[in-house]
Write a protein that holds these residues in place. Structure first.
Motif, PDB file in Angstrom:
ATOM      1  N   LEU A   1       0.818  -1.216   0.000  1.00  0.00           N
ATOM      2  CA  LEU A   1       0.000   0.000   0.000  1.00  0.00           C
ATOM      3  C   LEU A   1       0.850   1.263   0.000  1.00  0.00           C
ATOM      4  CD1 LEU A   1      -3.116   0.317   0.034  1.00  0.00           C
ATOM      5  CD2 LEU A   1      -2.907   0.950   2.432  1.00  0.00           C
ATOM      6  N   ILE A   2       2.098   1.175   0.430  1.00  0.00           N
ATOM      7  CA  ILE A   2       2.954   2.358   0.441  1.00  0.00           C
ATOM      8  C   ILE A   2       3.199   2.900  -0.959  1.00  0.00           C
ATOM      9  CG2 ILE A   2       4.179   1.784   2.567  1.00  0.00           C
ATOM     10  CD1 ILE A   2       6.453   0.689   0.830  1.00  0.00           C
ATOM     11  N   ALA A   3       2.839   2.126  -1.988  1.00  0.00           N
ATOM     12  CA  ALA A   3       2.992   2.597  -3.364  1.00  0.00           C
ATOM     13  C   ALA A   3       2.058   3.764  -3.665  1.00  0.00           C
ATOM     14  CB  ALA A   3       2.735   1.460  -4.351  1.00  0.00           C
ATOM     15  N   LEU A   4       0.951   3.867  -2.925  1.00  0.00           N
ATOM     16  CA  LEU A   4      -0.029   4.925  -3.174  1.00  0.00           C
ATOM     17  C   LEU A   4       0.437   6.236  -2.557  1.00  0.00           C
ATOM     18  CD1 LEU A   4      -3.420   3.076  -2.633  1.00  0.00           C
ATOM     19  CD2 LEU A   4      -2.078   3.350  -4.727  1.00  0.00           C
ATOM     20  N   ASN A   5       0.487   7.275  -3.365  1.00  0.00           N
ATOM     21  CA  ASN A   5       0.969   8.574  -2.908  1.00  0.00           C
ATOM     22  C   ASN A   5      -0.160   9.424  -2.327  1.00  0.00           C
ATOM     23  OD1 ASN A   5       3.790   8.395  -3.396  1.00  0.00           O
ATOM     24  ND2 ASN A   5       3.395   8.551  -5.594  1.00  0.00           N
ATOM     25  N   VAL A   6       0.198  10.648  -1.950  1.00  0.00           N
ATOM     26  CA  VAL A   6      -0.719  11.527  -1.213  1.00  0.00           C
ATOM     27  C   VAL A   6      -1.975  11.854  -2.010  1.00  0.00           C
ATOM     28  CG1 VAL A   6      -0.956  13.808  -0.174  1.00  0.00           C
ATOM     29  CG2 VAL A   6       1.160  12.517   0.138  1.00  0.00           C
ATOM     30  N   THR A   7      -1.830  12.112  -3.308  1.00  0.00           N
ATOM     31  CA  THR A   7      -2.982  12.520  -4.118  1.00  0.00           C
ATOM     32  C   THR A   7      -4.083  11.474  -4.097  1.00  0.00           C
ATOM     33  OG1 THR A   7      -1.587  13.844  -5.585  1.00  0.00           O
ATOM     34  CG2 THR A   7      -3.739  13.188  -6.426  1.00  0.00           C
ATOM     35  N   VAL A   8      -3.722  10.213  -4.300  1.00  0.00           N
ATOM     36  CA  VAL A   8      -4.714   9.137  -4.299  1.00  0.00           C
ATOM     37  C   VAL A   8      -5.364   9.014  -2.925  1.00  0.00           C
ATOM     38  CG1 VAL A   8      -4.995   6.628  -4.419  1.00  0.00           C
ATOM     39  CG2 VAL A   8      -3.681   7.815  -6.179  1.00  0.00           C
ATOM     40  N   ARG A   9      -4.571   9.112  -1.870  1.00  0.00           N
ATOM     41  CA  ARG A   9      -5.115   8.971  -0.514  1.00  0.00           C
ATOM     42  C   ARG A   9      -6.083  10.109  -0.186  1.00  0.00           C
ATOM     43  NH1 ARG A   9      -1.535   5.428   2.875  1.00  0.00           N
ATOM     44  NH2 ARG A   9      -0.093   4.472   1.398  1.00  0.00           N
TER      45      ARG A   9
ATOM     46  N   GLU B   1     -13.417   3.577 -10.888  1.00  0.00           N
ATOM     47  CA  GLU B   1     -13.390   4.175 -12.230  1.00  0.00           C
ATOM     48  C   GLU B   1     -12.649   5.502 -12.240  1.00  0.00           C
ATOM     49  OE1 GLU B   1     -17.413   4.460 -13.529  1.00  0.00           O
ATOM     50  OE2 GLU B   1     -17.749   2.291 -13.561  1.00  0.00           O
ATOM     51  N   ASP B   2     -12.836   6.292 -11.189  1.00  0.00           N
ATOM     52  CA  ASP B   2     -12.230   7.620 -11.159  1.00  0.00           C
ATOM     53  C   ASP B   2     -10.745   7.568 -10.808  1.00  0.00           C
ATOM     54  OD1 ASP B   2     -12.010  10.371 -11.279  1.00  0.00           O
ATOM     55  OD2 ASP B   2     -12.647  10.674  -9.212  1.00  0.00           O
ATOM     56  N   LEU B   3     -10.379   6.710  -9.856  1.00  0.00           N
ATOM     57  CA  LEU B   3      -9.012   6.731  -9.336  1.00  0.00           C
ATOM     58  C   LEU B   3      -8.080   5.690  -9.957  1.00  0.00           C
ATOM     59  CD1 LEU B   3      -9.500   7.360  -5.509  1.00  0.00           C
ATOM     60  CD2 LEU B   3      -9.336   8.981  -7.386  1.00  0.00           C
ATOM     61  N   ARG B   4      -8.604   4.743 -10.720  1.00  0.00           N
ATOM     62  CA  ARG B   4      -7.744   3.688 -11.259  1.00  0.00           C
ATOM     63  C   ARG B   4      -6.562   4.214 -12.072  1.00  0.00           C
ATOM     64  NH1 ARG B   4      -7.948  -1.932 -11.804  1.00  0.00           N
ATOM     65  NH2 ARG B   4      -5.808  -2.487 -12.382  1.00  0.00           N
ATOM     66  N   PRO B   5      -6.751   5.226 -12.956  1.00  0.00           N
ATOM     67  CA  PRO B   5      -5.582   5.745 -13.682  1.00  0.00           C
ATOM     68  C   PRO B   5      -4.501   6.297 -12.751  1.00  0.00           C
ATOM     69  CG  PRO B   5      -7.612   6.469 -14.740  1.00  0.00           C
ATOM     70  CD  PRO B   5      -8.007   5.860 -13.434  1.00  0.00           C
ATOM     71  N   LEU B   6      -4.914   7.000 -11.681  1.00  0.00           N
ATOM     72  CA  LEU B   6      -3.947   7.548 -10.724  1.00  0.00           C
ATOM     73  C   LEU B   6      -3.257   6.425  -9.947  1.00  0.00           C
ATOM     74  CD1 LEU B   6      -5.987  10.554  -9.260  1.00  0.00           C
ATOM     75  CD2 LEU B   6      -4.106  10.654 -10.897  1.00  0.00           C
ATOM     76  N   ILE B   7      -4.014   5.408  -9.584  1.00  0.00           N
ATOM     77  CA  ILE B   7      -3.439   4.264  -8.861  1.00  0.00           C
ATOM     78  C   ILE B   7      -2.429   3.541  -9.729  1.00  0.00           C
ATOM     79  CG2 ILE B   7      -3.972   1.986  -7.892  1.00  0.00           C
ATOM     80  CD1 ILE B   7      -6.625   3.186  -6.897  1.00  0.00           C
TER      81      ILE B   7
END
Length: 288
Positions: free
Chosen positions: A15-23, A97-103
């Motif tokens: 999970l540490i792969a996810l940065n601040v924007t996604v969180r 659908e909204d966040l998958r590209p950012l993830i």
């Protein structure tokens, strides 16, 4: 998968792969109450948090952020793939659908950073012209037999020079007692003359079952420790085989390294649990 290798297994990406924007965006979707859709409480329950834990998170301004951080720190199953599965389970397809590209972009950057950390610096002939008497990956430790099996260890000890006194104590407690563990201490066991990056990666990947990371303020400034830690993490995404064991032996003035927050640590600084410290560490290193 947009922006990443289609064969990437997201269940192996911590999970540490996810940065601040996604969180932050996850918080915008999950924090609001009184909505028809499942909120952060449903997600926390799917992550196996207890009722009392979930009630305690209500006091925070951004409960989603707190849930993600604690899940990441407490669970070895905290992966990007597991999070996406939970969002599907609670029927928040709008978030997917909204966040998958950012993830996917965060995963791509994470994998790139892991790959860079695992690559030793390029050396040209003019810089490193020595020809080893034995193949580079053999005859590298004191008890290696160049013509036989390589020397193997229970654990590679990642440390910086200022923490060497504690490393000596570790040797006394784990090697010279009934535990009879075999530690790889670079300054003691590795023969001089070979490329340090090549030898380090060989030891961590193929010669040592696990790696003990001695965490201190000085560790955070060490390029060698940074390389060793990131290389070891790249070998065990999501901490599935308990390969890395963080150890804190003295009070720190700097924050604990975020890259290791999802791993259970062994803390020598707590007087109430100090008597169990070596038993827990020895047991972890003795596992198959």
């Amino acid at each position: 998968m947009a922006g990443t290798d289609s064969e990437v297994d997201l269940w192996t990406i911590p999970l540490i792969a996810l940065n601040v924007t996604v969180r932050k965006k996850l918080g915008l979707y999950l924090n609001p109450k009184n909505t028809v859709a499942a909120d952060w409480m449903a997600v926390a329950e799917a992550m196996d948090f207890t009722y009392l834990e979930i009630k305690n998170y209500e006091a925070f301004e951004n409960p989603t952020k707190r849930v993600l951080e604690n899940w990441q720190a407490q669970s070895s199953d905290a992966s990007v793939g597991k999070l996406l599965s939970i969002l599907t389970e609670v029927e928040r397809n709008d978030i997917l659908e909204d966040l998958r590209p950012l993830i996917d972009e965060d995963v791509r950057k994470y994998l790139e950073n892991v790959k860079k950390a695992a690559e030793p610096p390029v050396q040209v002939h003019e810089v490193d012209s020595c020809v080893p008497r034995t193949p580079e990956r053999f005859g590298i430790t004191r008890e290696d037999d160049p013509n036989g099996a390589p020397e193997l260890f229970d654990a590679f000890i990642c440390y910086c020079e200022s923490d060497f006194e504690f490393v000596h104590e570790m040797i006394r407690e784990l090697e010279q007692t009934d535990y009879k563990l075999k530690l790889c201490v670079f300054d003691r066991d590795v023969l001089p003359g070979s490329c340090v990056w090549t030898i380090t990666s060989e030891l961590i990947e193929k010669r040592c079952k696990r790696m003990v990371v001695v965490i201190s303020d000085e560790y955070l400034e060490s390029e060698a420790c940074d390389f060793q830690t990131k290389f070891a993490l790249s070998l065990c995404p999501g901490a599935r085989n308990k390969r890395l064991i963080p150890v804190v032996y003295k009070t720190m003035t700097k924050p604990f390294p975020s890259i290791l927050r999802f791993l259970t640590k062994c803390d020598y600084t707590r007087p109430c649990t100090q008597s169990w410290f070596w038993v827990r560490l020895a047991k972890a290193l003795s596992l198959p």
